[in-house]
Design a protein around this motif. Structure first.
Motif, PDB file in Angstrom:
ATOM      1  N   CYS A 109     103.388 -42.666 -19.719  1.00 17.55           N
ATOM      2  CA  CYS A 109     104.673 -42.453 -19.072  1.00 17.55           C
ATOM      3  C   CYS A 109     105.535 -41.477 -19.883  1.00 17.55           C
ATOM      4  O   CYS A 109     105.791 -41.732 -21.059  1.00 17.55           O
ATOM      5  CB  CYS A 109     105.392 -43.793 -18.953  1.00 17.55           C
TER       6      CYS A 109
ATOM      7  N   CYS B 295     108.938 -43.626 -20.899  1.00 14.20           N
ATOM      8  CA  CYS B 295     108.995 -44.683 -21.907  1.00 14.20           C
ATOM      9  C   CYS B 295     107.724 -44.786 -22.744  1.00 14.20           C
ATOM     10  O   CYS B 295     107.647 -45.611 -23.661  1.00 14.20           O
ATOM     11  CB  CYS B 295     109.292 -46.028 -21.239  1.00 14.20           C
TER      12      CYS B 295
ATOM     13  N   CYS C 250     104.656 -46.086 -13.555  1.00 14.58           N
ATOM     14  CA  CYS C 250     104.932 -46.827 -14.771  1.00 14.58           C
ATOM     15  C   CYS C 250     105.570 -48.143 -14.372  1.00 14.58           C
ATOM     16  O   CYS C 250     106.621 -48.171 -13.742  1.00 14.58           O
ATOM     17  CB  CYS C 250     105.884 -46.060 -15.682  1.00 14.58           C
TER      18      CYS C 250
ATOM     19  N   ALA D 268     106.753 -50.337 -16.400  1.00 14.45           N
ATOM     20  CA  ALA D 268     107.874 -50.672 -17.278  1.00 14.45           C
ATOM     21  C   ALA D 268     109.179 -50.064 -16.792  1.00 14.45           C
ATOM     22  O   ALA D 268     110.202 -50.741 -16.742  1.00 14.45           O
ATOM     23  CB  ALA D 268     107.570 -50.222 -18.708  1.00 14.45           C
ATOM     24  N   CYS D 269     109.169 -48.762 -16.430  1.00 10.39           N
ATOM     25  CA  CYS D 269     110.441 -48.128 -16.065  1.00 10.39           C
ATOM     26  C   CYS D 269     110.492 -47.727 -14.597  1.00 10.39           C
ATOM     27  O   CYS D 269     111.485 -47.175 -14.146  1.00 10.39           O
ATOM     28  CB  CYS D 269     110.725 -46.926 -16.975  1.00 10.39           C
TER      29      CYS D 269
HETATM   30 ZN   LIG Z   1     107.844 -45.766 -18.198  1.00  9.27          ZN
END
Ligand SMILES: [Zn+2]
Ligand SMILES: [Zn+2]
Length: 141
Positions: free
Chosen positions: A8, A11, A24, A26-27
């Motif tokens: 990513c 992040c 991604c 996570a983000c």
């Molecule tokens: Zn990310």
């Protein structure tokens, strides 16, 4: 390319394939190859599209983002009103919600003049503004 692990740009987390995109978790950003992006927009606009990439100033705190594929720094670019990061070779990075925002504007990138306002980046307000400017110029003095 498909089996290389993409990271990513936002992040640094691992990206996972989701249809045309690499997401991604996570983000919530998305990485998309430019050909796939054009395909998605053409599907959405139901016509051929052209992407008028514009360079832009990096936002404060932005920068240091690297291409998910080659790890070279991404260039800050804009499409219409949407700020993105792009590797000319490998693809485009969308932060969360930017992809949806771009899809909502897909029509403005249509190459068919009938589907397109002016140069594709002009919204109604600007158009009215330039019309009034033109009138003002006409009636000056
Ligand atoms: Zn990310
Ligand atoms: Zn690259």
């Amino acid at each position: 390319m498909a089996d290389a692990q993409l990271l990513c740009p936002g992040c640094g987390g691992a990206l996972t394939s989701a249809g045309y995109t690499e997401r991604c978790k996570a983000c919530d950003g998305a990485w998309i190859g430019e050909d796939a992006l054009v395909g998605i927009l053409q599907e959405r606009a139901s016509t051929r599209v052209f992407l008028p990439w514009q360079p832009r100033e990096a936002k404060p705190g932005e920068g240091g983002r690297a291409c998910a594929v080659c790890k070279q720094p991404l260039a800050p670019v804009a499409l219409g009103t949407i700020a993105l990061d792009r590797c000319a070779e490998h693809g485009v990075w969308f932060d969360a919600k930017e992809l949806a925002a771009l899809l909502a504007e897909a029509k403005q990138f249509a190459t068919d003049p009938q589907d397109r306002n002016n140069d594709g980046v002009v919204d109604e307000k600007d158009e009215r503004g330039s019309f009034l400017d033109a009138l003002a110029r006409l009636f000056k003095r």
